[in-house]
Write a protein that holds these residues in place. Structure first.
Motif, short mmCIF file in Angstrom:
data_model
loop_
_atom_site.label_atom_id
_atom_site.label_comp_id
_atom_site.label_asym_id
_atom_site.label_seq_id
_atom_site.Cartn_x
_atom_site.Cartn_y
_atom_site.Cartn_z
N MET A 1 0.85 -1.18 0.00
CA MET A 1 0.00 0.00 0.00
C MET A 1 0.90 1.25 0.00
O MET A 1 1.83 1.34 0.78
CB MET A 1 -0.91 -0.01 1.24
CG MET A 1 -1.76 1.23 1.37
SD MET A 1 -2.74 1.34 2.90
CE MET A 1 -3.71 -0.13 2.81
N ASP A 3 2.17 4.98 0.74
CA ASP A 3 2.09 5.74 1.99
C ASP A 3 0.91 6.69 2.03
O ASP A 3 0.28 6.86 3.07
CB ASP A 3 3.38 6.54 2.22
CG ASP A 3 4.53 5.65 2.69
OD1 ASP A 3 4.27 4.52 3.15
OD2 ASP A 3 5.68 6.10 2.59
N HIS A 4 0.59 7.33 0.89
CA HIS A 4 -0.52 8.28 0.90
C HIS A 4 -1.87 7.58 1.02
O HIS A 4 -2.87 8.23 1.29
CB HIS A 4 -0.50 9.21 -0.33
CG HIS A 4 -0.82 8.55 -1.62
ND1 HIS A 4 0.14 7.93 -2.39
CD2 HIS A 4 -1.99 8.40 -2.27
CE1 HIS A 4 -0.44 7.45 -3.47
NE2 HIS A 4 -1.73 7.72 -3.43
N CYS A 5 -1.93 6.27 0.89
CA CYS A 5 -3.18 5.52 1.03
C CYS A 5 -3.46 5.11 2.47
O CYS A 5 -4.61 4.84 2.82
CB CYS A 5 -3.15 4.27 0.17
SG CYS A 5 -3.13 4.60 -1.60
N LYS A 6 -2.46 5.08 3.30
CA LYS A 6 -2.64 4.59 4.67
C LYS A 6 -3.73 5.33 5.44
O LYS A 6 -4.54 4.70 6.10
CB LYS A 6 -1.32 4.58 5.41
CG LYS A 6 -0.38 3.51 4.89
CD LYS A 6 0.96 3.53 5.58
CE LYS A 6 1.87 2.48 4.95
NZ LYS A 6 3.22 2.54 5.49
N PRO A 7 -3.81 6.67 5.38
CA PRO A 7 -4.89 7.35 6.12
C PRO A 7 -6.28 7.04 5.57
O PRO A 7 -7.27 7.22 6.25
CB PRO A 7 -4.58 8.84 5.95
CG PRO A 7 -3.15 8.90 5.54
CD PRO A 7 -2.87 7.62 4.83
N ALA A 9 -7.22 3.98 4.42
CA ALA A 9 -7.36 2.52 4.37
C ALA A 9 -8.75 2.02 4.72
O ALA A 9 -9.21 1.02 4.18
CB ALA A 9 -6.32 1.86 5.27
N GLN A 10 -9.48 2.69 5.60
CA GLN A 10 -10.81 2.25 6.00
C GLN A 10 -11.92 3.00 5.27
O GLN A 10 -13.09 2.79 5.54
CB GLN A 10 -10.99 2.45 7.51
CG GLN A 10 -9.98 1.70 8.35
CD GLN A 10 -10.16 0.19 8.23
OE1 GLN A 10 -11.27 -0.31 8.25
NE2 GLN A 10 -9.07 -0.53 8.07
N CYS A 44 -5.72 4.43 -4.44
CA CYS A 44 -6.06 3.80 -3.16
C CYS A 44 -7.41 3.09 -3.21
O CYS A 44 -7.88 2.62 -2.17
CB CYS A 44 -6.11 4.87 -2.07
SG CYS A 44 -4.60 5.86 -1.93
#
Length: 61
Positions: A1, A3-7, A9-10, A44
């Motif tokens: 994934m 890094d810019h997708c981590k926030p 993710a949900q 993402c």
């Protein structure tokens, strides 16, 4: 994934707010904010729902 997708993710849908503002000292508009957001969200697998000023937001079920 990425890094810019981590926030995100949900998240399934993202509704951008507070773009196109002028006259604020700490605000810096970027070129093509909605296009850049759509590309980042597409990377993402997050949908972008743009809502015009005064319009209602409809969340998918």
């Amino acid at each position: 994934m990425a890094d810019h997708c981590k926030p995100l993710a949900q998240s399934r849908t993202l509704a951008p707010i507070h773009y196109g503002i002028s006259g604020m000292d700490n605000y810096a508009e970027v070129d093509d904010p909605l296009g850049r957001l759509r590309k980042a969200a597409g990377d993402c697998a997050v949908a972008v729902q743009v809502v015009e000023p005064g319009a209602w937001l409809t969340w998918p079920a």
